[in-house]
Design a protein around this motif. Structure first.
Motif, PDB file in Angstrom:
ATOM      1  N   SER A  83       0.770  -1.338   0.243  1.00 42.09           N
ATOM      2  CA  SER A  83       0.130  -0.141  -0.163  1.00 42.09           C
ATOM      3  C   SER A  83       0.810   1.280  -0.064  1.00 42.09           C
TER       4      SER A  83
ATOM      5  N   VAL B 258      -6.397  -5.036  -1.667  1.00 44.45           N
ATOM      6  CA  VAL B 258      -4.805  -4.714  -1.122  1.00 44.45           C
ATOM      7  C   VAL B 258      -4.322  -5.571  -0.004  1.00 44.45           C
TER       8      VAL B 258
ATOM      9  N   ALA C 280      -3.853   0.863  -7.122  1.00 43.34           N
ATOM     10  CA  ALA C 280      -5.173   0.935  -6.550  1.00 43.34           C
ATOM     11  C   ALA C 280      -6.099   1.901  -7.109  1.00 43.34           C
TER      12      ALA C 280
ATOM     13  N   GLY D  13       1.852   0.908  -4.912  1.00 41.62           N
ATOM     14  CA  GLY D  13       0.756   0.346  -4.438  1.00 41.62           C
ATOM     15  C   GLY D  13      -0.426   1.374  -4.635  1.00 41.62           C
TER      16      GLY D  13
END
Length: 546
Positions: free
Chosen positions: A13, A33, A21, A17
């Motif tokens: 994340s 995630v 996303a 990431g």
């Protein structure tokens, strides 16, 4: 485990990431995630003194942060944002040290990122055209430029358009003013040495600053925050990805194994699309562990390059003092914040000063700041001087011997740990000698004096903290020191000489995308995060077209 239906799994994340996303979610793709660390609150990420100093002391004495404490960022950030090395170990040969900084929490290492955002130039994507060494990228600057534009506009980047070929202009919302001594420094090295000098480009602050909202330099304050707001993203915390399996008939990934770090239980998730954004070494660990099972359920890397050609930046740092000016004395009670945009660059690239014969390939740039270290007046040894630093970052050539493999040792969850083998070559060591002379000339031109940090300030618990600090050494720090590691799963034009294609897909497993720094074929000299994010967005937008 209570999980809503999803179309894609994003691993990590952090910076890549978050943009992955967001890009998928805005296309209506449902995203799950997987994050190895916990969710943390904004104020828990801020730096508090003296609590943070006591935590750092504990981190060093217990060896929880013995390697990561070598990085200068550790001393200004909350040490809780650095992973416990005993729980997340790795291997390296004793004579080839590697310093791996890990950030296992929501937002990953974006919470401790310095926030410098320098674009690659057109030549940085095709360096072998100039010197014939190593590969070129399979993409051009023009292909990435619109994605640079998007990220800079979305995040709110500060900078100035200097019209320098080595650093293309970006989209900026304003400038962070230089300090008086920085302006003086810049004028002197320009007039006396003809060195280029620019305002740095990036964010105005990071998570170490105490504020209610997450800074935009973190994914939690920008891309990942927006991704969650779409309603198309959910996240599982405290789960480590072990490996993925492929369907041998379709040659597509079909299952992903994750480990609950709180109780050690394993779960297999079905998947149609996997995007690896776990950071370079963590992603390589997943790929190697998956490829290792190629005789049964893994993929096959036909290039033989997986885990090879790891790169980082070779760096040299020098602290210095210069005479205080009237305005710098007035700033002593309210220091400007050191940040990605609150600093400066001497951006040589490959247009290096001819101090000596240049007996190495590629180039470097120098980051610096004056009057921004936030050192309390009572700790400064000489009240009549201002303190600055210069850090040179140089491009490292891709070499097969610099690699990540799987160790025979495992972590407490039974997953093989990374074994990192990396050392500077003669090319990088020659570059570092050139860096030292260039820095010396710049400081002398500005009427400054090079000094060790312990000559400039009284460091609390000094003997404990400074005895083995790499920052106080005259030699280049070992690889990993500045957290710019890239490579190991390079992109290219065919599967015989690369691990992923130009859209970051594994050649023999097209529904697995490698989006962090591991996909890089060369490293250039600029801070890598902005380019990682731009590559991620480009690859994710391509998914819509396939």
């Amino acid at each position: 485990m209570d999980i809503n239906p999803y179309d894609a799994i994003v691993v990590g994340s952090g910076a890549t990431g978050g943009i992955a996303a967001l890009t998928l979610a805005e296309q209506g793709i449902k995203v799950l995630v997987i994050e190895a660390g916990p969710k943390i609150k904004r104020l828990e990420a801020s730096n508090y003194e003296p609590e943070s100093t006591l935590k750092r002391l504990s981190g060093v004495l217990t060896k929880k942060h013995i390697k990561q404490s070598q990085h200068p960022g550790y001393w200004k950030n909350n040490p809780d944002l650095y992973s416990n090395e005993s729980k997340h170990p790795y291997d390296f040969p004793k004579k080839k040290p590697f310093l791996w900084t890990q950030g296992n929490q929501y937002g990953g290492r974006s919470l401790t990122w310095g926030g410098i955002t320098l674009r690659f130039s057109s030549g940085d994507f095709h360096p072998a055209k100039k010197d014939g060494f190593g590969p070129n990228w399979p993409i051009s600057y023009d292909e990435l430029s619109p994605h640079y534009d998007f990220i800079e506009n979305f995040c709110g980047i500060y900078g100035r358009k200097d019209n320098i070929k080595e650093l293309p202009n970006g989209k900026y919302i304003g400038e962070i003013p230089l300090t008086e001594n920085e302006n003086i420094f810049g004028r002197k090295i320009k007039s006396k040495l003809n060195y280029p000098f620019i305002q740095s480009r990036g964010f105005d602050r990071n998570s170490s600053v105490k504020e209610e909202k997450w800074p935009k330099s973190s994914s939690l304050g920008s891309t990942f925050k927006k991704a969650l707001e779409t309603g198309n993203v959910q996240i599982i915390s405290n789960h480590l990805v072990e490996s993925f399996e492929i369907n041998k008939i379709t040659e597509l990934a079909s299952k992903l194994t994750i480990v609950n770090l709180e109780n050690g239980s394993k779960e297999v998730l079905n998947c149609d699309l996997i995007l690896l954004c776990a950071s370079t070494i963590s992603t390589l660990r997943i790929l190697l562990n998956s490829e290792y099972k190629s005789n049964t359920s893994g993929f096959k890397d036909n290039s033989g390059k997986l885990g090879k050609y790891l790169m980082d930046h070779i760096s040299v740092c020098r602290f210095f003092s210069i005479p205080k000016t009237k305005n710098s004395e007035e700033l002593s009670h309210n220091y400007p914040v050191l940040s990605g945009a609150g600093s400066f660059f001497i951006p040589f690239g490959t247009n290096l000063p001819t101090i000596d014969n240049i007996n190495f390939h590629r180039g470097y740039g120098i980051w610096g700041a004056i009057d921004r270290l936030g050192i309390p007046k009572f700790l400064q040894k000489d009240q009549n001087t201002s303190i600055g630093f210069l850090i040179a970052h140089g491009e490292v050539l891709p070499r097969k011997s610099n690699s990540v493999s799987l160790s025979k040792k495992t972590d407490e969850w039974g997953i093989p740990i990374p074994h990192i083998e990396f050392e500077w070559s003669e090319n990088e060591l020659n570059m570092s000698k050139h860096m030292v002379k260039t820095i010396q000339k710049a400081i002398e031109a500005a009427d400054g004096e090079i000094k060790n940090i312990d000559e400039l300030i009284n460091i609390p618990f000094g003997s404990l903290f400074t005895k083995n600090l790499i920052a106080l050494s005259d030699s280049p720090p070992p690889p990993g020191y500045y957290i710019h590691e890239v490579g190991g799963a390079p992109m290219g034009i065919n599967e015989e000489n690369s691990v992923v294609d130009k859209f970051n897909r594994l050649w023999r497993c097209k529904n697995v995308l490698v989006l962090d720094g591991s996909c890089w074929p060369t490293s250039s000299w600029q801070s890598p995060t902005l380019t990682m994010m731009a590559l991620s967005r480009r690859a994710c937008l391509n998914i819509k077209k396939t």
